[in-house]
Structure formats: C-alpha cells, structure tokens
Scaffold this motif. Sequence first.
Motif, PDB file in Angstrom:
ATOM      1  N   PRO A 179       0.957  -1.040   0.019  1.00  0.00           N
ATOM      2  CA  PRO A 179       0.192   0.006  -0.070  1.00  0.00           C
ATOM      3  C   PRO A 179       0.829   1.303   0.046  1.00  0.00           C
ATOM      4  O   PRO A 179       0.529   2.243  -0.498  1.00  0.00           O
ATOM      5  CB  PRO A 179      -0.714  -0.284   1.291  1.00  0.00           C
ATOM      6  CG  PRO A 179      -0.739  -1.554   1.555  1.00  0.00           C
ATOM      7  CD  PRO A 179       0.466  -2.196   1.183  1.00  0.00           C
ATOM      8  N   ILE A 180       1.839   1.263   0.674  1.00  0.00           N
ATOM      9  CA  ILE A 180       3.063   2.355   0.478  1.00  0.00           C
ATOM     10  C   ILE A 180       4.285   2.038  -0.086  1.00  0.00           C
ATOM     11  O   ILE A 180       4.855   0.914  -0.035  1.00  0.00           O
ATOM     12  CB  ILE A 180       3.280   2.714   2.022  1.00  0.00           C
ATOM     13  CG1 ILE A 180       2.112   3.308   2.736  1.00  0.00           C
ATOM     14  CG2 ILE A 180       4.436   3.646   2.121  1.00  0.00           C
ATOM     15  CD1 ILE A 180       2.375   3.684   4.156  1.00  0.00           C
ATOM     16  N   THR A 181       4.859   2.901  -0.709  1.00  0.00           N
ATOM     17  CA  THR A 181       5.743   2.800  -1.606  1.00  0.00           C
ATOM     18  C   THR A 181       6.693   4.087  -1.067  1.00  0.00           C
ATOM     19  O   THR A 181       6.467   5.265  -0.975  1.00  0.00           O
ATOM     20  CB  THR A 181       5.658   3.040  -2.967  1.00  0.00           C
ATOM     21  OG1 THR A 181       5.151   1.963  -3.863  1.00  0.00           O
ATOM     22  CG2 THR A 181       7.139   3.424  -3.742  1.00  0.00           C
ATOM     23  N   LEU A 182       8.146   3.682  -1.073  1.00  0.00           N
ATOM     24  CA  LEU A 182       8.950   4.620  -0.076  1.00  0.00           C
ATOM     25  C   LEU A 182       9.526   5.508  -1.361  1.00  0.00           C
ATOM     26  O   LEU A 182      10.230   5.177  -2.392  1.00  0.00           O
ATOM     27  CB  LEU A 182      10.151   4.164   0.765  1.00  0.00           C
ATOM     28  CG  LEU A 182       9.485   3.112   1.996  1.00  0.00           C
ATOM     29  CD1 LEU A 182      10.696   2.512   2.469  1.00  0.00           C
ATOM     30  CD2 LEU A 182       8.658   3.996   3.179  1.00  0.00           C
ATOM     31  N   GLY A 183       9.436   6.799  -1.157  1.00  0.00           N
ATOM     32  CA  GLY A 183      10.117   7.788  -2.036  1.00  0.00           C
ATOM     33  C   GLY A 183      11.524   8.116  -1.596  1.00  0.00           C
ATOM     34  O   GLY A 183      11.723   8.439  -0.225  1.00  0.00           O
ATOM     35  N   THR A 184      12.561   8.543  -2.528  1.00  0.00           N
ATOM     36  CA  THR A 184      13.711   8.563  -1.975  1.00  0.00           C
ATOM     37  C   THR A 184      14.308  10.057  -2.590  1.00  0.00           C
ATOM     38  O   THR A 184      15.599  10.014  -2.897  1.00  0.00           O
ATOM     39  CB  THR A 184      14.677   7.604  -2.507  1.00  0.00           C
ATOM     40  OG1 THR A 184      14.828   7.643  -4.110  1.00  0.00           O
ATOM     41  CG2 THR A 184      14.259   6.320  -1.975  1.00  0.00           C
TER      42      THR A 184
END
Length: 313
Positions: A20-25
Amino acid sequence: MNAQPVETRELPRTSLKASPITLGTSYLGRGTVPGGPGEQAAVEFAEAMLSGPYALVDTSNEYAQGRSEAVLGIAASAGIGPGRAIVTKTDRDVATGVFDEDRVLWSFEESCTRLGVERIPLLHLHDPYSVSFEEATGPRGAVAGMLRLKDQGLVDAIGIAAGRVGLVAQYVGTGLFDALLTHNRYTIVDQSALPLIEEATSRGMAVFNAAPFGGNLLAKGAASGGSYNYTASPPALLEWVARAEDVAARHGVTLPAVALHYSLRSPMIHSTVVGVSKIERIAELERLRTTGIPDELWADLEALGPAPSPVTD
C-alpha cells in the motif's frame, strides 16, 4: 528485516507487486559524495528501505543529483529483501533541458550504472516540462525513447510521472503507458487528479499517488505553517487544515493518519508514494498505515467543504 513486504498486490501491466505504501527517495544521498563521511549513513538508510515493510522503493535519475540512485545501488549490491524492487524515472538533461529520445536512453544508462542493474522493471517518464507534448510524442521524442527501451526488453513497463494534471492526461490518453504517478493532487486538500486517476484506471494502468501530505503541511499540521505542493500555504488553507485537525481529534486520530488513509482507502490507487528522510520515518509510516480510521470521520471531513487548494494547473 521483514521476511516479506506487507499486503502486496499485483501492479497491472507490470511484473511487480506493490505494498500500500511505496517509499520515495528524493532526499536520499543529498549532499553526500562517493566515499564521503555521509555516504555510509545514507547506504544504511537505503538498506533499511530495501528490507523494510514495503515492496517498492521509488527513485529518479535526478534525485539528489544522481546520488539517490547511487546510494541505492550500493545498498542493493549487498542484497535486497525478498519481494522488494527499485523503480526509477528518466529525466531531462538538467544543464540544457533537452528531453528527447537520446536523452531518455542516456538517462536509462546512467540509472542502470548507478543502480548496478541491466534492466528496470518500471521506468517512468518524469516531469516532461522542458518540452512540449508534441515534441515528446514526435519522431525522436522522449516517448519514442521509452517505447524503444520497452521494445528491447530493457524495461518491463513504462509510466508517466508528473504533477500537472492537464499535461499528464495527454500522456495517459496516448494509451502507450502502463503506469501513472501523480503527486500533490489527490489529498484531503486537492482532488484535481481524480478524473486522471479514473481515466488511468479505465485503461487498466497501475496507479501511484504520491505526496499524500502535500509536502509537509498535512504531516506537521496548520501550526507549522508548512508548505503545500512546494509553495507556502496561504492563511485560508492553514485555517482549513486546522479545522481538519479538529475533526481528526474528535475521532481520536491524527491528521497525518487521516491524510495517509485518504489515499490508501481509494480502490483505484495501487500504492501511495511517501518520501522519507530518515530511518525512523519508516516505522512511523507503518504505525499510521495500521491506524484505524472511523468511517464517520470521512463525512465530517467532507462537511468542511472544499479546501482552498493553492494548486492552479
């Protein structure tokens, strides 16, 4: 390390599964240099992302002037947790603004070198603002470069990732893209991307919704005077957010939890992209994700009326 990422679901038209969550960098590696004192801390942060609760980590050719990809590449060389993957984006030449077929191919090569890979499972065309839609979709344009990479089997799927709804709708309308990434335009403050998301869904595309906190305003609250969509928040917006905080408090939850779940609850959104700047933020996000939001809250939030969004495109 989480043995498997949480609550994965298939991403349509890709080879990937997403949490459900994707980590942004976008912050990862910023200000570091190869072999410098800050690099190891950045690598440790990247390792935490790649072995944490979420399936995907999102980066871009230009994030932190290429250091985001480079740091992720170092971390990935030691191994990625099972079920995890890195997705990235092609970017214009930051010195010249050139964004044509050759630039897309070179951007891809730069990304592969930094990440230490030969293929990328999902590659987005990122912020094509330096060229017109006609230039991007014409002969030798950026879209031709994206299609060439896909035809050659160097990427499994291609996406369009940008904010300006009208422009992004043109790219979605071509039917050439497998994924959409929109940002700052489907939040409790601004829902201008809803028709775009609906169109992408009708085409069977994977949908990512980024920046559910609108920058930092909805993460920090009205008293912080935080920005929305990279700009200062006007007083009317701060007042509306303060009232939204009151709604959340009456239901025993926090504004950040409400802001995150507004995106998570949409059946059209496959994954919500949230940028993180420190390791502790990953655990905090998981606490927010698992927070129960009373159904009654959404009606009370809607009763506030539309927020005075500063987004004008």
